[in-house]
Design a protein around this motif. Structure first.
Motif, PDB file in Angstrom:
ATOM      1  N   TYR A  66       0.828  -1.118  -0.043  1.00 20.41           N
ATOM      2  CA  TYR A  66       0.161  -0.195  -0.074  1.00 20.41           C
ATOM      3  C   TYR A  66       0.845   1.141   0.079  1.00 20.41           C
ATOM      4  O   TYR A  66       2.091   1.139   0.174  1.00 20.41           O
ATOM      5  CB  TYR A  66      -1.011  -0.010   1.015  1.00 20.41           C
ATOM      6  CG  TYR A  66      -0.563   0.198   2.549  1.00 20.41           C
ATOM      7  CD1 TYR A  66      -0.130  -0.799   3.265  1.00 20.41           C
ATOM      8  CD2 TYR A  66      -0.657   1.464   3.162  1.00 20.41           C
ATOM      9  CE1 TYR A  66       0.169  -0.553   4.611  1.00 20.41           C
ATOM     10  CE2 TYR A  66      -0.393   1.728   4.452  1.00 20.41           C
ATOM     11  CZ  TYR A  66       0.206   0.640   5.294  1.00 20.41           C
ATOM     12  OH  TYR A  66       0.448   1.163   6.321  1.00 20.41           O
TER      13      TYR A  66
ATOM     14  N   TYR B  96       1.794  11.739   2.846  1.00 17.37           N
ATOM     15  CA  TYR B  96       2.028  12.536   3.993  1.00 17.37           C
ATOM     16  C   TYR B  96       2.173  13.819   3.667  1.00 17.37           C
ATOM     17  O   TYR B  96       2.673  14.503   2.629  1.00 17.37           O
ATOM     18  CB  TYR B  96       2.998  12.024   4.794  1.00 17.37           C
ATOM     19  CG  TYR B  96       2.939  10.914   5.604  1.00 17.37           C
ATOM     20  CD1 TYR B  96       3.469   9.592   4.745  1.00 17.37           C
ATOM     21  CD2 TYR B  96       2.491  10.789   6.707  1.00 17.37           C
ATOM     22  CE1 TYR B  96       3.126   8.186   5.528  1.00 17.37           C
ATOM     23  CE2 TYR B  96       2.285   9.333   7.579  1.00 17.37           C
ATOM     24  CZ  TYR B  96       2.599   8.311   6.569  1.00 17.37           C
ATOM     25  OH  TYR B  96       2.778   7.182   7.430  1.00 17.37           O
TER      26      TYR B  96
ATOM     27  N   GLN C 117       3.791  17.687   5.484  1.00 13.99           N
ATOM     28  CA  GLN C 117       4.767  17.923   6.706  1.00 13.99           C
ATOM     29  C   GLN C 117       5.060  19.496   6.578  1.00 13.99           C
ATOM     30  O   GLN C 117       5.415  20.105   5.358  1.00 13.99           O
ATOM     31  CB  GLN C 117       6.144  17.091   6.314  1.00 13.99           C
ATOM     32  CG  GLN C 117       7.051  17.636   7.680  1.00 13.99           C
ATOM     33  CD  GLN C 117       8.298  16.835   7.488  1.00 13.99           C
ATOM     34  OE1 GLN C 117       8.894  16.433   6.492  1.00 13.99           O
ATOM     35  NE2 GLN C 117       8.936  16.562   8.556  1.00 13.99           N
TER      36      GLN C 117
ATOM     37  N   GLY D  22       8.812  22.265  10.876  1.00 13.81           N
ATOM     38  CA  GLY D  22       8.880  22.007  12.461  1.00 13.81           C
ATOM     39  C   GLY D  22       8.093  20.890  12.818  1.00 13.81           C
ATOM     40  O   GLY D  22       7.893  20.925  14.026  1.00 13.81           O
ATOM     41  N   LYS D  23       7.256  20.250  12.036  1.00  8.47           N
ATOM     42  CA  LYS D  23       6.480  19.179  12.385  1.00  8.47           C
ATOM     43  C   LYS D  23       6.773  17.925  11.759  1.00  8.47           C
ATOM     44  O   LYS D  23       7.682  18.033  10.772  1.00  8.47           O
ATOM     45  CB  LYS D  23       4.981  19.575  12.277  1.00  8.47           C
ATOM     46  CG  LYS D  23       4.568  20.655  12.904  1.00  8.47           C
ATOM     47  CD  LYS D  23       2.903  20.999  12.550  1.00  8.47           C
ATOM     48  CE  LYS D  23       2.355  22.120  13.297  1.00  8.47           C
ATOM     49  NZ  LYS D  23       1.130  22.436  12.856  1.00  8.47           N
ATOM     50  N   GLY D  24       6.367  16.876  12.279  1.00  7.60           N
ATOM     51  CA  GLY D  24       6.489  15.458  11.666  1.00  7.60           C
ATOM     52  C   GLY D  24       5.679  15.468  10.570  1.00  7.60           C
ATOM     53  O   GLY D  24       4.516  16.170  10.662  1.00  7.60           O
ATOM     54  N   PRO D  25       5.790  14.464   9.566  1.00  3.73           N
ATOM     55  CA  PRO D  25       4.795  14.103   8.771  1.00  3.73           C
ATOM     56  C   PRO D  25       3.279  13.777   9.106  1.00  3.73           C
ATOM     57  O   PRO D  25       3.294  13.091  10.314  1.00  3.73           O
ATOM     58  CB  PRO D  25       5.231  12.742   8.120  1.00  3.73           C
ATOM     59  CG  PRO D  25       6.877  13.148   8.263  1.00  3.73           C
ATOM     60  CD  PRO D  25       6.884  13.568   9.746  1.00  3.73           C
TER      61      PRO D  25
ATOM     62  N   PHE E  62      -0.304  12.018   8.240  1.00  6.66           N
ATOM     63  CA  PHE E  62      -1.111  11.156   7.453  1.00  6.66           C
ATOM     64  C   PHE E  62      -2.204  11.992   6.546  1.00  6.66           C
ATOM     65  O   PHE E  62      -2.912  12.996   7.122  1.00  6.66           O
ATOM     66  CB  PHE E  62      -1.480  10.151   8.182  1.00  6.66           C
ATOM     67  CG  PHE E  62      -2.476   8.997   7.297  1.00  6.66           C
ATOM     68  CD1 PHE E  62      -3.747   9.331   7.047  1.00  6.66           C
ATOM     69  CD2 PHE E  62      -1.862   8.066   6.706  1.00  6.66           C
ATOM     70  CE1 PHE E  62      -4.795   8.383   6.466  1.00  6.66           C
ATOM     71  CE2 PHE E  62      -2.774   7.200   6.036  1.00  6.66           C
ATOM     72  CZ  PHE E  62      -4.270   7.250   5.698  1.00  6.66           C
TER      73      PHE E  62
ATOM     74  N   PHE F  43       4.812  14.049   0.868  1.00  7.86           N
ATOM     75  CA  PHE F  43       5.750  12.987   0.822  1.00  7.86           C
ATOM     76  C   PHE F  43       4.767  11.631   0.300  1.00  7.86           C
ATOM     77  O   PHE F  43       3.835  11.488   0.931  1.00  7.86           O
ATOM     78  CB  PHE F  43       6.507  12.513   1.879  1.00  7.86           C
ATOM     79  CG  PHE F  43       7.439  13.421   2.117  1.00  7.86           C
ATOM     80  CD1 PHE F  43       7.433  14.383   3.062  1.00  7.86           C
ATOM     81  CD2 PHE F  43       8.902  13.368   1.565  1.00  7.86           C
ATOM     82  CE1 PHE F  43       8.305  15.262   3.439  1.00  7.86           C
ATOM     83  CE2 PHE F  43       9.775  14.291   2.073  1.00  7.86           C
ATOM     84  CZ  PHE F  43       9.518  15.336   3.091  1.00  7.86           C
TER      85      PHE F  43
ATOM     86  N   SER G  83       5.630  -5.203   3.522  1.00 10.02           N
ATOM     87  CA  SER G  83       5.196  -5.816   4.639  1.00 10.02           C
ATOM     88  C   SER G  83       6.216  -7.058   4.945  1.00 10.02           C
ATOM     89  O   SER G  83       6.497  -7.382   3.896  1.00 10.02           O
ATOM     90  CB  SER G  83       3.731  -6.502   4.707  1.00 10.02           C
ATOM     91  OG  SER G  83       2.902  -5.652   4.607  1.00 10.02           O
TER      92      SER G  83
ATOM     93  N   GLY H  35       5.959  -7.136  10.275  1.00  7.40           N
ATOM     94  CA  GLY H  35       5.942  -5.757  10.390  1.00  7.40           C
ATOM     95  C   GLY H  35       5.832  -5.085   9.317  1.00  7.40           C
ATOM     96  O   GLY H  35       5.476  -5.490   8.146  1.00  7.40           O
ATOM     97  N   ASN H  36       6.234  -3.784   9.016  1.00  7.93           N
ATOM     98  CA  ASN H  36       6.263  -3.281   7.820  1.00  7.93           C
ATOM     99  C   ASN H  36       7.326  -1.903   7.711  1.00  7.93           C
ATOM    100  O   ASN H  36       7.708  -1.533   8.844  1.00  7.93           O
ATOM    101  CB  ASN H  36       4.798  -2.835   7.278  1.00  7.93           C
ATOM    102  CG  ASN H  36       4.369  -1.731   8.462  1.00  7.93           C
ATOM    103  OD1 ASN H  36       4.828  -1.577   9.319  1.00  7.93           O
ATOM    104  ND2 ASN H  36       2.988  -1.196   7.906  1.00  7.93           N
ATOM    105  N   MET H  37       7.814  -1.425   6.571  1.00  4.54           N
ATOM    106  CA  MET H  37       8.615  -0.415   6.594  1.00  4.54           C
ATOM    107  C   MET H  37       8.348   0.374   5.317  1.00  4.54           C
ATOM    108  O   MET H  37       7.817  -0.062   4.333  1.00  4.54           O
ATOM    109  CB  MET H  37      10.068  -0.952   6.326  1.00  4.54           C
ATOM    110  CG  MET H  37      10.254  -1.992   5.345  1.00  4.54           C
ATOM    111  SD  MET H  37      11.831  -2.787   5.250  1.00  4.54           S
ATOM    112  CE  MET H  37      13.035  -1.410   4.927  1.00  4.54           C
ATOM    113  N   LEU H  38       8.392   1.689   5.499  1.00  8.49           N
ATOM    114  CA  LEU H  38       7.973   2.653   4.661  1.00  8.49           C
ATOM    115  C   LEU H  38       9.195   3.275   3.797  1.00  8.49           C
ATOM    116  O   LEU H  38      10.403   3.520   4.560  1.00  8.49           O
ATOM    117  CB  LEU H  38       7.416   3.985   4.994  1.00  8.49           C
ATOM    118  CG  LEU H  38       5.856   3.602   5.831  1.00  8.49           C
ATOM    119  CD1 LEU H  38       5.372   4.966   6.397  1.00  8.49           C
ATOM    120  CD2 LEU H  38       4.807   2.880   4.972  1.00  8.49           C
TER     121      LEU H  38
ATOM    122  N   PHE I  11      10.001   6.421   1.485  1.00  9.46           N
ATOM    123  CA  PHE I  11       9.464   7.706   1.214  1.00  9.46           C
ATOM    124  C   PHE I  11      10.029   8.207  -0.287  1.00  9.46           C
ATOM    125  O   PHE I  11      11.341   8.027  -0.529  1.00  9.46           O
ATOM    126  CB  PHE I  11       9.811   8.744   2.275  1.00  9.46           C
ATOM    127  CG  PHE I  11       9.068   8.837   3.394  1.00  9.46           C
ATOM    128  CD1 PHE I  11       9.373   7.585   4.446  1.00  9.46           C
ATOM    129  CD2 PHE I  11       7.989   9.243   3.553  1.00  9.46           C
ATOM    130  CE1 PHE I  11       8.340   7.541   5.484  1.00  9.46           C
ATOM    131  CE2 PHE I  11       7.018   9.225   4.587  1.00  9.46           C
ATOM    132  CZ  PHE I  11       7.289   8.261   5.593  1.00  9.46           C
TER     133      PHE I  11
END
Lengths: 112, 114
Positions: free
Chosen positions: B32, B36, B38, B41-44, B46, B89, B95, B99-102, B104
């Motif tokens: 999937y 995101y 961003q 000064g902030k995190g991404p 959703f 982004f 998967s 677990g999973n990893m993104l 970017f």
């Protein structure tokens, strides 16, 4: 419900030192991931933890390590800091590996 | 390694116009995709996601389109507002190991002119 918190927000270190960054996930979230964000490399995956176990690890040298505690809080450690480690380190949490991921504000690390 | 990339680093649009942000991906095993936003000064944050078995998904003022044939993802923002100004982004999920990893993309800066 409080969001993901990261401490400290800003950090200045010198080359050769080590650093530990902390992340507190959203209450109830058991999965924590770490990312490094730099202007040159963008957002890169570091690690993923679930129930105190590292599930996945990105392509970073062994100087980068992490752990997760029984309360789901996580820390990452970088040893023998290099100038190139200067970055925004982001932590993200989710309830399970397959839910929406929520990011914290990050820790800005500057290595001099 | 495989990575997700973006065509346009900066997009400038007039307030009220529609915005389209594009993204190319290379890993056909990704299950999937997520967009995101961003802000400084902030995190991404959703915005919207889409599973690989879908080709379109709509949210509030946003639509994501997935073209698996050409490995292309786009984010459409309707009636763009000044508050939409941010870096966007795309990310692809793999998967792995229960677990999973993104991975970017490089990001596109959206600037909304009043």
């Amino acid at each position: 419900k409080a969001g993901v918190t990261q401490t400290p927000r800003y950090l200045i270190k010198t080359r050769g030192q080590q650093v530990t960054l902390s992340c507190s996930p959203i209450s109830g979230h058991r999965s924590v991931s770490w990312y490094q964000q730099t202007p040159g490399q963008g957002l890169q995956f570091l690690f993923e933890y679930f129930s105190e176990t590292q599930r996945n690890k990105g392509n970073f040298p062994g100087r980068f390590s992490g752990r997760q505690f029984s309360n789901s809080r996580s820390e990452m450690n970088v040893s023998t800091l290099e100038l190139g480690d200067s970055a925004l380190y982001l932590c993200a949490s989710k309830w399970t590996p397959y839910n929406e991921q929520f990011f914290g504000p990050g820790t800005r690390l500057t290595v001099l | 390694g495989e990575s997700v990339g973006l065509h346009l680093p900066t997009l400038s649009v007039q307030e009220g116009d529609n915005s389209i942000i594009n993204c190319a991906y290379s890993n056909s095993a990704s299950d999937y995709f997520i967009w995101y936003k961003q802000e400084s000064g902030k995190g991404p944050q959703f915005i919207i996601d889409i599973r690989s078995n879908m080709d379109k998904r709509q949210g509030q003022r946003v639509t994501v389109l997935l073209n698996k044939t050409v490995k292309h993802l786009s984010l459409q923002i309707a009636a763009t507002q000044p508050g939409d100004s941010a870096v966007y982004f795309c990310a692809e999920n793999q998967s792995r190991n229960a677990g999973n990893m993104l991975t970017f993309g490089g990001g596109t800066r959206l600037m909304v002119k009043p």
